[in-house]
Design an enzyme around this catalytic site. Sequence first.
Site, PDB file in Angstrom:
ATOM      1  N   TYR A  97       0.795  -1.154   0.095  1.00  0.00           N
ATOM      2  CA  TYR A  97       0.008   0.047  -0.104  1.00  0.00           C
ATOM      3  C   TYR A  97       1.059   1.171  -0.015  1.00  0.00           C
ATOM      4  O   TYR A  97       1.999   1.199   0.431  1.00  0.00           O
ATOM      5  CB  TYR A  97      -0.936   0.103   1.316  1.00  0.00           C
ATOM      6  CG  TYR A  97      -0.276   0.293   2.522  1.00  0.00           C
ATOM      7  CD1 TYR A  97      -0.260   1.400   3.027  1.00  0.00           C
ATOM      8  CD2 TYR A  97       0.243  -0.861   3.388  1.00  0.00           C
ATOM      9  CE1 TYR A  97       0.371   1.798   4.326  1.00  0.00           C
ATOM     10  CE2 TYR A  97       0.955  -0.525   4.386  1.00  0.00           C
ATOM     11  CZ  TYR A  97       0.810   0.702   5.139  1.00  0.00           C
ATOM     12  OH  TYR A  97       1.574   0.991   6.307  1.00  0.00           O
ATOM     13  N   CYS A  98       0.171   2.356  -0.326  1.00  0.00           N
ATOM     14  CA  CYS A  98       0.889   3.881  -0.369  1.00  0.00           C
ATOM     15  C   CYS A  98      -0.020   4.674   0.138  1.00  0.00           C
ATOM     16  O   CYS A  98      -0.633   4.305   1.229  1.00  0.00           O
ATOM     17  CB  CYS A  98       1.254   3.885  -1.666  1.00  0.00           C
ATOM     18  SG  CYS A  98       0.191   4.207  -3.327  1.00  0.00           S
ATOM     19  N   TRP A  99      -0.065   5.978  -0.200  1.00  0.00           N
ATOM     20  CA  TRP A  99      -0.655   6.845   0.539  1.00  0.00           C
ATOM     21  C   TRP A  99      -2.407   6.641   0.195  1.00  0.00           C
ATOM     22  O   TRP A  99      -3.056   6.568   0.982  1.00  0.00           O
ATOM     23  CB  TRP A  99      -0.346   8.328   0.138  1.00  0.00           C
ATOM     24  CG  TRP A  99      -1.445   9.443   0.385  1.00  0.00           C
ATOM     25  CD1 TRP A  99      -1.844  10.377  -0.408  1.00  0.00           C
ATOM     26  CD2 TRP A  99      -1.830   9.704   1.936  1.00  0.00           C
ATOM     27  NE1 TRP A  99      -2.682  11.148   0.467  1.00  0.00           N
ATOM     28  CE2 TRP A  99      -2.607  10.895   1.682  1.00  0.00           C
ATOM     29  CE3 TRP A  99      -1.669   9.346   3.038  1.00  0.00           C
ATOM     30  CZ2 TRP A  99      -3.388  11.438   2.818  1.00  0.00           C
ATOM     31  CZ3 TRP A  99      -2.382   9.924   4.162  1.00  0.00           C
ATOM     32  CH2 TRP A  99      -3.104  10.976   3.803  1.00  0.00           C
ATOM     33  N   SER A 105       2.292   2.261  -4.771  1.00  0.00           N
ATOM     34  CA  SER A 105       2.086   0.885  -4.514  1.00  0.00           C
ATOM     35  C   SER A 105       1.898   0.081  -6.016  1.00  0.00           C
ATOM     36  O   SER A 105       2.309  -1.000  -5.953  1.00  0.00           O
ATOM     37  CB  SER A 105       0.803   0.622  -3.697  1.00  0.00           C
ATOM     38  OG  SER A 105      -0.288   1.325  -4.021  1.00  0.00           O
ATOM     39  N   TYR A 126      -2.861   3.786   2.441  1.00  0.00           N
ATOM     40  CA  TYR A 126      -3.113   4.188   3.788  1.00  0.00           C
ATOM     41  C   TYR A 126      -4.415   5.200   4.194  1.00  0.00           C
ATOM     42  O   TYR A 126      -5.034   4.995   5.311  1.00  0.00           O
ATOM     43  CB  TYR A 126      -1.923   4.959   4.331  1.00  0.00           C
ATOM     44  CG  TYR A 126      -1.773   5.624   5.667  1.00  0.00           C
ATOM     45  CD1 TYR A 126      -1.895   4.990   6.825  1.00  0.00           C
ATOM     46  CD2 TYR A 126      -2.338   7.113   5.552  1.00  0.00           C
ATOM     47  CE1 TYR A 126      -2.040   5.659   8.078  1.00  0.00           C
ATOM     48  CE2 TYR A 126      -2.514   7.605   7.080  1.00  0.00           C
ATOM     49  CZ  TYR A 126      -2.234   6.787   8.252  1.00  0.00           C
ATOM     50  OH  TYR A 126      -2.440   7.409   9.423  1.00  0.00           O
TER      51      TYR A 126
END
Length: 354
Positions: A97-99, A105, A126
């Site tokens: 995952y990323c932001w 991601s 996130y």
Amino acid sequence: MKYPEIVEFADVLQRRAEFDTIIDVRSEAEFAEDHIAGAINCPVLDNQQRIVVGTMYKQTGSFEAKRLGAALVARNIAQHIETRFLDRPRDWKPLIYCWRGGNRSGAMAHIFARIGWPVAQLNGGYKAYRQHVNHSLMNEIARFQWRVLCGPTGSGKSHLLRSLAAAGAQVLDLEDMAAHRGSVLGSIPDCPQPAQKQFESRIFWQLQQFHPQQLIFVEAESKKIGDIRVPELLMDTIRKAPCIAVQMTIEKRVDLLMQEYAHFILSPASLNQQLDFLTSLYGKEKIAAWRQLATTGELALLVKNLLEQHYDPAYAKSVRRNFAGAATATVIQQHDITESDFTDSARQILDNIA
């Protein structure tokens, strides 16, 4: 199934055991502020690179920024594969995952899928996780029954919580999660407090481990533990819960605090700095007298004075005003400060409840 698989965070909670590794590809600073419990940090753009790409996006243009970003991302992903994941087997299943948007991601997930790993990518990143925590924490707190350990400073409540946990009880140790002992002298050397979001995440993940049919033991706290705020609903909930009052002689409390705050014995100057925060309450003359006790090494007398003149009056007033169950609390007499004594008290509490 086609990979990368796109999953929602609610599904991650149900399927967590499926994922061998949870990978947070955000920058080090983003990760430090908060992250999914158990995740490892493998930035595809580090702190400085994010600044460079972001500045180029604003000052030069999106195409140039994306071109530079793509080169940096590819290079960083390659490095992570070579240094951290080269030995992973074919059936290794990571969740990435990323932001929010999925660009960072998505890049890593695409490459992992092309390698042949059954990779999953968190939809919404996130931000989706954080929204879930915010929305569900209220329901999580309301699912449980609580018991609150009350007692003046130095009565061993934190020690007793640990003994309860060792005996198999469900314990929410807020001071441990906040990395602070909850008083003006409560900061822990070389242990900075987490960000507010990370503190709330720690509560969320701890509640995931608990069974709703069993009690949770928690310590009576103020609204703030150091610089960290206790979530309002949790604060309201524990203030309404039944209490267990821990009692200990002041001599034993002084002994316990001398152990817990040994770093102040080694550094009277740092203790004096903390005492200065009490000047507005007690005036310069009293603070000067307390500072003198610290400087001359009369720490036991100083601790006794602080308990009798500052902590105990403040505690008595606060607990009467804020904790509804304090007046009818079950009393536990803590006779000594050894581990076996706290174990005996924990057993007594659990036996009384059973």
